[in-house]
Design an enzyme around this catalytic site. Structure first.
Site, PDB file in Angstrom:
ATOM      1  N   GLY A  30       0.834  -1.199   0.000  1.00 54.83           N
ATOM      2  CA  GLY A  30       0.000   0.000   0.000  1.00 54.83           C
ATOM      3  C   GLY A  30       0.864   1.242   0.000  1.00 54.83           C
ATOM      4  CB  SER A  31       0.026   4.722   0.660  1.00 56.46           C
ATOM      5  OG  SER A  31      -0.698   4.568   1.853  1.00 56.46           O
ATOM      6  N   GLY A  38       1.894   2.233   5.618  1.00 56.74           N
ATOM      7  CA  GLY A  38       2.894   1.212   5.966  1.00 56.74           C
ATOM      8  C   GLY A  38       3.727   1.627   7.161  1.00 56.74           C
ATOM      9  CD  GLU A  53       7.434  -5.741  -1.012  1.00 62.42           C
ATOM     10  OE1 GLU A  53       8.071  -4.919  -1.695  1.00 62.42           O
ATOM     11  OE2 GLU A  53       7.982  -6.594  -0.302  1.00 62.42           O
ATOM     12  CB  CYS A  56       3.129   0.237  -6.980  1.00 60.71           C
ATOM     13  SG  CYS A  56       3.495  -1.397  -7.633  1.00 60.71           S
TER      14      CYS A  56
HETATM   15  P1  NDP Z   1      -3.374   2.325   1.344  1.00 61.55           P
HETATM   16  O1  NDP Z   1      -2.064   2.388   2.017  1.00 61.55           O
HETATM   17  O2  NDP Z   1      -4.330   3.409   1.576  1.00 61.55           O
HETATM   18  O3  NDP Z   1      -4.137   0.961   1.742  1.00 61.55           O
HETATM   19  C1  NDP Z   1      -3.554  -0.298   1.608  1.00 61.55           C
HETATM   20  C2  NDP Z   1      -4.273  -1.262   2.520  1.00 61.55           C
HETATM   21  O4  NDP Z   1      -4.055  -0.871   3.879  1.00 61.55           O
HETATM   22  C3  NDP Z   1      -5.793  -1.283   2.329  1.00 61.55           C
HETATM   23  O5  NDP Z   1      -6.289  -2.569   2.553  1.00 61.55           O
HETATM   24  C4  NDP Z   1      -6.246  -0.323   3.415  1.00 61.55           C
HETATM   25  O6  NDP Z   1      -7.608  -0.488   3.772  1.00 61.55           O
HETATM   26  C5  NDP Z   1      -5.310  -0.713   4.535  1.00 61.55           C
HETATM   27  N1  NDP Z   1      -5.179   0.304   5.588  1.00 61.55           N
HETATM   28  C6  NDP Z   1      -5.405   1.631   5.508  1.00 61.55           C
HETATM   29  N2  NDP Z   1      -5.190   2.216   6.715  1.00 61.55           N
HETATM   30  C7  NDP Z   1      -4.815   1.229   7.564  1.00 61.55           C
HETATM   31  C8  NDP Z   1      -4.453   1.187   8.955  1.00 61.55           C
HETATM   32  N3  NDP Z   1      -4.416   2.273   9.703  1.00 61.55           N
HETATM   33  N4  NDP Z   1      -4.117  -0.002   9.481  1.00 61.55           N
HETATM   34  C9  NDP Z   1      -4.112  -1.131   8.737  1.00 61.55           C
HETATM   35  N5  NDP Z   1      -4.475  -1.159   7.432  1.00 61.55           N
HETATM   36  C10 NDP Z   1      -4.798   0.011   6.846  1.00 61.55           C
HETATM   37  O7  NDP Z   1      -3.065   2.114  -0.206  1.00 61.55           O
HETATM   38  P2  NDP Z   1      -4.091   2.070  -1.395  1.00 61.55           P
HETATM   39  O8  NDP Z   1      -5.102   1.001  -1.147  1.00 61.55           O
HETATM   40  O9  NDP Z   1      -4.528   3.438  -1.710  1.00 61.55           O
HETATM   41  O10 NDP Z   1      -3.153   1.496  -2.573  1.00 61.55           O
HETATM   42  C11 NDP Z   1      -2.362   2.269  -3.370  1.00 61.55           C
HETATM   43  C12 NDP Z   1      -0.931   2.304  -2.846  1.00 61.55           C
HETATM   44  O11 NDP Z   1      -0.366   0.991  -2.856  1.00 61.55           O
HETATM   45  C13 NDP Z   1      -0.033   3.131  -3.737  1.00 61.55           C
HETATM   46  O12 NDP Z   1       0.862   3.869  -2.960  1.00 61.55           O
HETATM   47  C14 NDP Z   1       0.691   2.068  -4.540  1.00 61.55           C
HETATM   48  O13 NDP Z   1       1.884   2.510  -5.130  1.00 61.55           O
HETATM   49  C15 NDP Z   1       0.904   1.018  -3.502  1.00 61.55           C
HETATM   50  N6  NDP Z   1       1.221  -0.283  -4.095  1.00 61.55           N
HETATM   51  C16 NDP Z   1       2.482  -0.805  -3.951  1.00 61.55           C
HETATM   52  C17 NDP Z   1       2.816  -1.997  -4.574  1.00 61.55           C
HETATM   53  C18 NDP Z   1       4.177  -2.610  -4.435  1.00 61.55           C
HETATM   54  O14 NDP Z   1       4.322  -3.784  -4.744  1.00 61.55           O
HETATM   55  N7  NDP Z   1       5.188  -1.880  -3.987  1.00 61.55           N
HETATM   56  C19 NDP Z   1       1.850  -2.722  -5.393  1.00 61.55           C
HETATM   57  C20 NDP Z   1       0.557  -2.083  -5.476  1.00 61.55           C
HETATM   58  C21 NDP Z   1       0.270  -0.912  -4.828  1.00 61.55           C
HETATM   59  P3  NDP Z   1      -8.720   0.420   3.032  1.00 61.55           P
HETATM   60  O15 NDP Z   1      -8.746   0.013   1.626  1.00 61.55           O
HETATM   61  O16 NDP Z   1      -9.967   0.088   3.717  1.00 61.55           O
HETATM   62  O17 NDP Z   1      -8.308   1.832   3.228  1.00 61.55           O
END
Ligand code: NDP
Length: 518
Positions: free
Chosen positions: A262-263, A267, A284, A318
């Site tokens: 995720g972001s 993370g 990641e 990403c």
């Molecule tokens: P987020 O970081 O917003 O969310 C990722 C996951 O974390 C979701 O399931 C989200 O739930 C969950 N989450 C959010 N807040 C919390 C918390 N406080 N505690 C635990 N879990 C939480 O990312 P996005 O979903 O917006 O995805 C896009 C991002 O992912 C971009 O930055 C992209 O570059 C990155 N990414 C990286 C990859 C890699 O391999 N390096 C591959 C693909 C994407 P919810 O959806 O409910 O908010």
């Protein structure tokens, strides 16, 4: 690069007809779709639901129950019981052959229901069919790769060493126990596979927390895992919001390891929470990918290839390219060609034939992207294409036009990851200057060099401060090579899709044994 420039095109949609089985699954027999815990469907004690929608039409596809802290407790309990089992019959005792058999059965069921899983990607994820089909293929590729790794991985006792008089020592490698995968919305099937297969095959019981915007594929895969015969509690799926469900997972001391994609901000926050009770983690995270185009490259061809990657999943990938550094000698031709490519993109509904740029995933992303486009101009970028909202006849989704800005060294108008078909082009005087600018970012996920001179390309690629460095290609992924980030884009953990990934899902202890004193 043998294709003619004009043959290089953006990922494109074929017409996608939603299968009845997907609609039936989403309908849930008239009830909201529950989480999957201990082999059963669970509605959740919070009595809370959320809707998941098609981002291109805003049609509500399904209503889903939100799992709270109590359900995370239940899932950890079910997974712990499944891991240890009774009378030596837990998942940790299950032979590698049996784990491989069940994983392959699950893959077969995914292939049987390919159209349903494609519908999850196309309708729930907003993806064009060409990309969704590629993603679907990753299920088998990933599973087979990790079945191979599981077959040769060295688990259990390592070689014993004499460590002192009458004392030997050896390592003992075992799965963590209960591990969780927190998954983002942009590549739900791929990222669920990348987490699930190595985690299960190394002997862990898993909790999958899909993104709130795209919960359907994980719920469907969880259902298929039950059908495949995974023992109850080995695979659990917990849909819900990040700040509720995700946070409860991060706070739970019974979760021994978390794989987060995720972001960077989220993370970092999860890592801090995990550290309070010693849960280990791999991360990641996002990037702001760079491409360096040398003077010997064909500007038309390379502009189109870079355009294809900038627009992959409408820029919601990403590692994709958002910053281009091009040699001054070919910069004008490159910019003209990239502008044409962006202008030719067919904006439309992702399930209609010909669409190349569909809607972004949700309203928040839409406003973030529109703000970033304005900020690029405010920070000194010269708009070649200024972006802005787009209209698609008969559809009310989150549509945005592509954006392209010209910039110059010293004007950083693109400092953050902007998750859209959005790029800045900076003409530079040398490859060294390009490299210095490309590396001037806290991100470090993916970067590429474009040149006919492969030796020069490799030499430059090695100097990127990124986890994945490429020459004349971008967004490439192969099993056996680590895919991970440097800087704020990744770590700890050995990246995904390589042998080290498998070992990330295991822990090693040192065992010392001394003769009983006489
Ligand atoms: P987020 O970081 O917003 O969310 C990722 C996951 O974390 C979701 O399931 C989200 O739930 C969950 N989450 C959010 N807040 C919390 C918390 N406080 N505690 C635990 N879990 C939480 O990312 P996005 O979903 O917006 O995805 C896009 C991002 O992912 C971009 O930055 C992209 O570059 C990155 N990414 C990286 C990859 C890699 O391999 N390096 C591959 C693909 C994407 P919810 O959806 O409910 O908010």
């Amino acid at each position: 690069m043998s294709a003619a420039a004009t043959e290089i095109r953006a990922f494109t949609a074929a017409k996608f007809d939603t299968p009845a089985k997907f609609t039936q699954f989403c309908a849930g027999g008239g009830q909201p779709l529950g989480g999957l815990i201990g082999g059963r469907t669970v509605k959740g004690s919070m009595n809370a639901t959320f809707e998941t929608q098609d981002p291109g039409s805003l049609e509500v596809l399904a209503t889903v129950c939100e799992m709270g802290a109590a359900e995370v407790d239940l899932a950890v309990d079910a997974a712990t019981k499944a891991f240890h089992g009774v009378g030596g019959k837990g998942w940790k005792h299950t032979s590698v052959e049996e784990r491989v058999r069940l994983v392959r059965k699950l893959v077969e069921l995914c292939e049987r229901d390919r159209d349903v899983l494609l519908a999850c990607e196309v309708r729930d994820g907003g993806k064009v069919s060409e990309l969704a089909e590629g993603d679907f293929g990753q299920i088998r590729l990933c599973a087979e790769y990790f079945c191979g790794v599981a077959g040769r991985a060295e688990m259990g006792d390592g070689e014993a060493l004499p460590v002192a008089d009458g004392m030997k020592g050896f390592t003992y490698r075992e799965p963590w126990g209960v591990v969780a995968g927190i998954i983002p919305w942009n590549y739900p099937i791929v990222l669920t596979s990348w987490f699930m297969f190595p985690a299960l095959l190394s002997g862990n019981c898993i909790l999958i927390k899909p993104a709130e915007d795209t919960p359907l594929s994980a719920l469907y895969i969880g259902k298929l895992a039950i059908e495949a015969g995974f023992p109850a509690g080995v695979v659990n799926v917990l849909p819900g919001r990040g700040e509720i469900t995700g946070q409860a997972i991060a706070e739970h001391p019974g979760v021994r390891y978390i794989s987060f994609t995720g972001s960077p901000g989220v993370g970092q926050s999860i890592m801090r929470t995990c550290d309070l009770h010693g849960t280990r983690m791999k991360r990641e995270m996002g990037g702001n990918g760079a491409a360096i185009v040398l003077a010997d490259a064909d500007p038309q061809m390379v502009a189109r290839m870079i355009g294809r990657y900038t627009n992959q999943h409408f820029g919601q990938t990403c590692c994709t390219i958002h910053r281009v550094f091009v040699d001054k000698k070919i910069a004008d031709d490159f910019i003209d060609a990239q502008k044409s490519f962006f202008n030719e993109l067919k904006i439309g509904y992702q399930a209609e034939a010909g669409t190349q740029l569909g809607a972004v995933v949700n309203a928040t992303q839409r406003s973030r992207i529109l703000r970033a486009q304005e900020e690029a101009a405010y920070r000194g970028g010269q708009a070649i294409l200024s972006g802005g909202p787009a209209e698609v006849a008969g559809r009310s989704g989150y549509y945005i036009k592509p954006a392209l800005y010209r910039t110059s060294p010293g004007i950083d108008c693109n400092p953050m990851e902007v998750f859209h078909t959005f790029a800045t082009i900076c003409p530079v005087g040398s490859a060294e200057q390009a490299l210095q600018l490309a590396n001037s970012t806290p991100y470090g996920l993916g970067a590429s060099v474009w040149t006919r001179d492969l030796a020069r390309g490799i030499e430059l690629a090695k100097q990127f401060r990124d986890g994945t460095c490429q020459v004349n290609c971008h967004n490439s992924i192969a099993y056996g090579l680590p895919y991970g980030g440097q800087g704020i884009s990744g770590g700890p953990g050995g990246g995904v899709n390589c042998e080290e990934t498998f070992y990330d899902y295991t822990q090693t202890k040192a065992i010392y044994v001394a003769e009983y004193p006489s």
